[in-house]
Design a protein around this motif. Structure first.
Motif, PDB file in Angstrom:
ATOM      1  N   THR A 164      -2.654  -6.090  -0.266  1.00  0.00           N
ATOM      2  CA  THR A 164      -1.565  -5.780  -1.195  1.00  0.00           C
ATOM      3  C   THR A 164      -2.010  -6.205  -2.583  1.00  0.00           C
ATOM      4  N   ASN A 217       1.026  -2.216  -4.236  1.00  0.00           N
ATOM      5  CA  ASN A 217       0.378  -1.157  -3.435  1.00  0.00           C
ATOM      6  C   ASN A 217      -0.201  -1.738  -2.164  1.00  0.00           C
ATOM      7  N   GLU A 218      -0.099  -0.985  -1.081  1.00  0.00           N
ATOM      8  CA  GLU A 218      -0.720  -1.368   0.198  1.00  0.00           C
ATOM      9  C   GLU A 218      -1.993  -0.553   0.357  1.00  0.00           C
ATOM     10  N   ILE A 219      -3.109  -1.225   0.423  1.00  0.00           N
ATOM     11  CA  ILE A 219      -4.410  -0.538   0.404  1.00  0.00           C
ATOM     12  C   ILE A 219      -5.117  -0.758   1.728  1.00  0.00           C
ATOM     13  N   ASN A 249      -5.103   4.682  -2.175  1.00  0.00           N
ATOM     14  CA  ASN A 249      -4.895   3.408  -1.470  1.00  0.00           C
ATOM     15  C   ASN A 249      -5.836   3.214  -0.288  1.00  0.00           C
TER      16      ASN A 249
END
Ligand SMILES: Cc1ncc(COP(=O)(O)O)c(C=O)c1O
Length: 465
Positions: A48, A53-55, A414
């Motif tokens: 994060t 954003n969740e990557i 992402n």
């Protein structure tokens, strides 16, 4: 109290970062312009960032977070060990339980007679140990002139003076007067990029025989060791043709040259076995380990050494070691990592569940017009980008232009995929599930489509002549 927290705005963190923090392998002035992505926490295969954003981390950090992020057991073990014995050295007639237990565990896991461990804080340090150890071994046996070490172009063995000299990265050698004397580099077994019209098998044999040519040129009495990653990682996930390693082994055996397998990436399940040497059928005298040893939760590395070499080294005072050799907290964390890997049958999961799913996903990605092939072993893979699949052509643009664009499009979708030149690299946490691999493939497809469109717009889809 530290005054810099995750709650500061991203721009402020970036400004502070560029004001004081020098990043490795980075043009820091350029990074200041772009702003570093601030990673604030992570769980499983996802990072994060400070924007929320969740990557999806298809690189497991730097090929190391094999168990995935956020395993609470690891933190608990570290805290317990910090309270019990946060530090002691193993230099002056002392030892401690975490170092004893980890050395025993590694001797049990390692194949053959690799029964001894010399600890270090990283892969680079461990390879420095190896360089000094093999030279000391031959000197102790009355052959001090048997001191040259042969490695490969485009190999990566670390960033210290010794390990970067062992490595074959030209941009690293260009800075700081490397390599140091007594280290030689032969061609790499990269059929995709360098095999031309030869079959992979012919090319693998030809590249292995460069080792014999180099040994004969230097004189076998002057050559201490050959070092190689079972599969080159940072060089672009170069999986050697099947003929390569058996021939290297034959040549080392014939000329009494020690074989060092650098398992820093390949070790601990990455290729579907405990060690890449098992996947490639190699019997090394020494294995370099780090990264997956602790799943990156604590900095620890080492050399696993065979009986024959250890017996000679143990008979003399080896004037070598690091303050943090066998650090008790790092050793305890590594032990917990190995315990979890065994309890959760991670090797079996890689071999029978995740690797087949990744292979299938990559085969589909391989059909993309930009992808020239699929190199994969276990959960370690690369997708070479090309403007012309059939001829495996390179781009006319500077090497790395297409790869860099693709990496940027991955980030925008992402997804963390690294690029080495114009190859995209995949090395996810070993715990990745088939469902997560499907998410990876979806994001990767979108990034490849965007890269293709971008290259077309910029008129960069041309092959080098
Ligand atoms: C094969 C190999 N050896 C050695 C190293 C150096 O390890 P470290 O960065 O822990 O010093 C690396 C790091 O990527 C590696 O890939």
């Amino acid at each position: 109290m530290p005054s810099i927290t995750n709650h500061l705005p991203t721009a402020e963190l970036q400004a502070l970062d560029s004001a004081h923090h020098m990043h490795p392998f980075t043009t820091n002035d350029e990074l200041t312009q772009k702003g570093a992505r601030v990673i604030t926490r992570a769980k499983g295969i996802y990072l994060t960032d400070s924007e929320g954003n969740e990557i999806l981390d298809a690189m497991a950090g730097l090929w190391c977070v094999n168990l995935g992020y956020g395993r609470e057991e690891m933190g608990q073990v570290a805290a317990r060990q910090m309270n019990e014995l946060p530090y002691y050295n193993t230099f002056f007639q002392t030892t401690h339980v975490p170092a004893i237990a980890l050395a025993k565990e590694l001797a049990d896991l390692a194949p053959g007679d690799l029964n001894y461990v010399f600890f270090a804080g990283s892969g680079s340090e461990a390879n420095d140990t190896n360089l000094r150890m093999v030279r000391t071994y031959w000197a102790q046996k009355g052959k001090p002139e048997k001191s040259h070490v042969i490695s490969r172009k485009n190999a990566y063995h670390g960033s210290s003076v010794g390990s970067a000299s062992l490595g074959g990265m030209t941009p690293m050698h260009e800075q700081g007067g490397l390599p140091i004397p007594g280290i030689h580099h032969i061609g790499q077994p990269d059929w995709w990029a360098e095999g031309g019209d030869q079959s992979p098998e012919e090319f693998g044999l030809a590249r292995a025989r460069e080792l014999e040519d180099k040994i004969l040129e230097l004189g076998a009495d002057n050559v201490a060791a050959f070092i190689g990653e079972p599969i080159q990682g940072a060089g672009g996930v170069v999986i050697p043709p099947s003929t390569y390693w058996p021939e290297i082994q034959r040549i080392c055996d014939k000329h009494d040259v020690l074989l060092i397998a650098d398992e820093v990436i390949c070790g601990f399940g990455r290729t579907g076995n405990w060690f890449g040497s098992q996947t490639m059928g190699i019997k090394p005298h020494i294995m370099t380990i780090a990264k997956g040893l602790s799943s990156g939760y604590a900095p620890i590395g080492g050399s696993i050494v065979c009986d024959e070499v250890a017996e000679v080294i143990n008979a003399c005072e080896f004037n070598h070691g690091y303050t943090y050799s066998g650090h008790p907290v790092c050793a305890a964390v590594a032990l917990e990592n190995l315990r979890i890997m065994q309890e959760e049958n991670i090797i079996d999961h890689v071999q029978n569940v995740a690797a087949p799913a990744l292979q299938e996903a990559l085969n589909k990605l391989g059909e993309h017009p930009l992808v020239g092939g699929v190199n994969v072993s276990g959960l370690m893979a690369s997708l070479p980008l090309t403007p012309h699949k059939e001829s495996r052509a390179k781009f006319a643009s500077d090497a790395g232009t297409a790869g860099y664009l693709c990496r940027e499009h991955c980030f925008a979708n992402n997804l963390v995929m690294r690029h080495v030149g114009d190859r995209m690299i995949i090395s996810p946490p070993l715990i990745i599930t088939p469902e997560e691999i499907a998410i990876f493939a979806d994001r990767a497809t979108r990034a490849l489509d965007a890269t293709y469109a971008d290259l077309k717009d910029k008129d960069l889809l041309k092959a080098a002549s």
